[in-house]
Design an enzyme around this catalytic site. Sequence first.
Site, PDB file in Angstrom:
ATOM      1  N   CYS A 108       0.808  -1.224   0.000  1.00 56.34           N
ATOM      2  CA  CYS A 108       0.000   0.000   0.000  1.00 56.34           C
ATOM      3  C   CYS A 108       0.845   1.280   0.000  1.00 56.34           C
ATOM      4  O   CYS A 108       0.345   2.348  -0.317  1.00 56.34           O
ATOM      5  CB  CYS A 108      -0.960   0.007   1.186  1.00 56.34           C
ATOM      6  SG  CYS A 108      -0.145   0.109   2.783  1.00 56.34           S
ATOM      7  N   HIS A 145      -3.799  11.987  15.116  1.00 57.17           N
ATOM      8  CA  HIS A 145      -4.150  11.091  14.012  1.00 57.17           C
ATOM      9  C   HIS A 145      -2.892  10.350  13.553  1.00 57.17           C
ATOM     10  O   HIS A 145      -1.854  10.956  13.288  1.00 57.17           O
ATOM     11  CB  HIS A 145      -4.712  11.923  12.853  1.00 57.17           C
ATOM     12  CG  HIS A 145      -4.949  11.128  11.614  1.00 57.17           C
ATOM     13  ND1 HIS A 145      -6.032  10.291  11.461  1.00 57.17           N
ATOM     14  CD2 HIS A 145      -4.242  11.034  10.457  1.00 57.17           C
ATOM     15  CE1 HIS A 145      -5.990   9.725  10.267  1.00 57.17           C
ATOM     16  NE2 HIS A 145      -4.911  10.157   9.633  1.00 57.17           N
ATOM     17  N   HIS A 148      -5.213   4.662   9.585  1.00 56.27           N
ATOM     18  CA  HIS A 148      -6.463   3.901   9.646  1.00 56.27           C
ATOM     19  C   HIS A 148      -6.149   2.423   9.853  1.00 56.27           C
ATOM     20  O   HIS A 148      -5.024   1.982   9.615  1.00 56.27           O
ATOM     21  CB  HIS A 148      -7.268   4.087   8.361  1.00 56.27           C
ATOM     22  CG  HIS A 148      -7.842   5.469   8.227  1.00 56.27           C
ATOM     23  ND1 HIS A 148      -7.138   6.514   7.664  1.00 56.27           N
ATOM     24  CD2 HIS A 148      -9.050   5.984   8.608  1.00 56.27           C
ATOM     25  CE1 HIS A 148      -7.888   7.606   7.704  1.00 56.27           C
ATOM     26  NE2 HIS A 148      -9.040   7.323   8.263  1.00 56.27           N
ATOM     27  N   ASP A 152      -7.550  -6.440   6.373  1.00 55.25           N
ATOM     28  CA  ASP A 152      -6.891  -7.287   5.372  1.00 55.25           C
ATOM     29  C   ASP A 152      -5.417  -7.536   5.704  1.00 55.25           C
ATOM     30  O   ASP A 152      -4.593  -7.727   4.814  1.00 55.25           O
ATOM     31  CB  ASP A 152      -7.015  -6.645   3.977  1.00 55.25           C
ATOM     32  CG  ASP A 152      -6.464  -5.221   3.950  1.00 55.25           C
ATOM     33  OD1 ASP A 152      -5.859  -4.795   4.963  1.00 55.25           O
ATOM     34  OD2 ASP A 152      -6.633  -4.536   2.934  1.00 55.25           O
ATOM     35  N   ARG A 160      -4.615  -4.590   9.592  1.00 56.39           N
ATOM     36  CA  ARG A 160      -3.552  -3.786   8.967  1.00 56.39           C
ATOM     37  C   ARG A 160      -3.656  -2.363   9.490  1.00 56.39           C
ATOM     38  O   ARG A 160      -4.566  -1.635   9.130  1.00 56.39           O
ATOM     39  CB  ARG A 160      -3.680  -3.804   7.441  1.00 56.39           C
ATOM     40  CG  ARG A 160      -2.700  -2.841   6.735  1.00 56.39           C
ATOM     41  CD  ARG A 160      -2.642  -3.081   5.237  1.00 56.39           C
ATOM     42  NE  ARG A 160      -3.937  -2.936   4.592  1.00 56.39           N
ATOM     43  CZ  ARG A 160      -4.342  -1.835   3.929  1.00 56.39           C
ATOM     44  NH1 ARG A 160      -3.549  -0.789   3.811  1.00 56.39           N
ATOM     45  NH2 ARG A 160      -5.546  -1.801   3.367  1.00 56.39           N
ATOM     46  N   CYS A 162      -2.519   0.920   9.012  1.00 53.62           N
ATOM     47  CA  CYS A 162      -1.906   1.641   7.896  1.00 53.62           C
ATOM     48  C   CYS A 162      -1.556   3.040   8.390  1.00 53.62           C
ATOM     49  O   CYS A 162      -2.435   3.882   8.571  1.00 53.62           O
ATOM     50  CB  CYS A 162      -2.927   1.682   6.755  1.00 53.62           C
ATOM     51  SG  CYS A 162      -2.308   2.468   5.277  1.00 53.62           S
TER      52      CYS A 162
END
Length: 176
Positions: A108, A145, A148, A152, A160, A162
């Site tokens: 990703c 923050h 997310h 998967d 995950r 990310c």
Amino acid sequence: MRVLNFIIGLGCILLLSQCSNAQKTNNDMNDAHKGNPYYSRTATEHLNVSNEEWQKILPKDVYEVARMKGTEWAFTGKYWKTDTKGMYYCAVCGNPLFRSDSKFASSCGWPSFYETIKENSVKYIPDNSHGMQRTEVVCGRCDSHLGHIFDDGPPPTHKRFCMNSIVLEFEPEETK
Ligand code: FE
């Protein structure tokens, strides 16, 4: 008497200078966080700091992602393809977040992990922005923050995380 005063004075100066050197060595690791009074890798108390204040403390690029919920471009962050052994901390407050053992190669373009160090290392917030239903991940200590979480990921959690590299800070494991 003057000589004695001089010797005592000199002794005090030497002692103070030794103390300040010791202090400097202890804080060397956190030199990058001078001016951030909230930064700690051991403190656990929750931080309630306004964005107005964070804006004065954090570098602009960190602030944009951490406090304005920005996202760095894929394949551009400093950690998306690293596999060095060590620990990842919140770049805003120093909270320990991930071990390199839980990092996996993801296509990703962002650093991806399958689990946090502790259950309360992060918090989860429903995020329906940009026409998507996602779950936002924020730092458990400072609410910044981070990225997310998706379903998967690889075993054992199939999650995950990310993350944005800019809000992570990596400390390599000491090798002897
Ligand atoms: Fe944090």
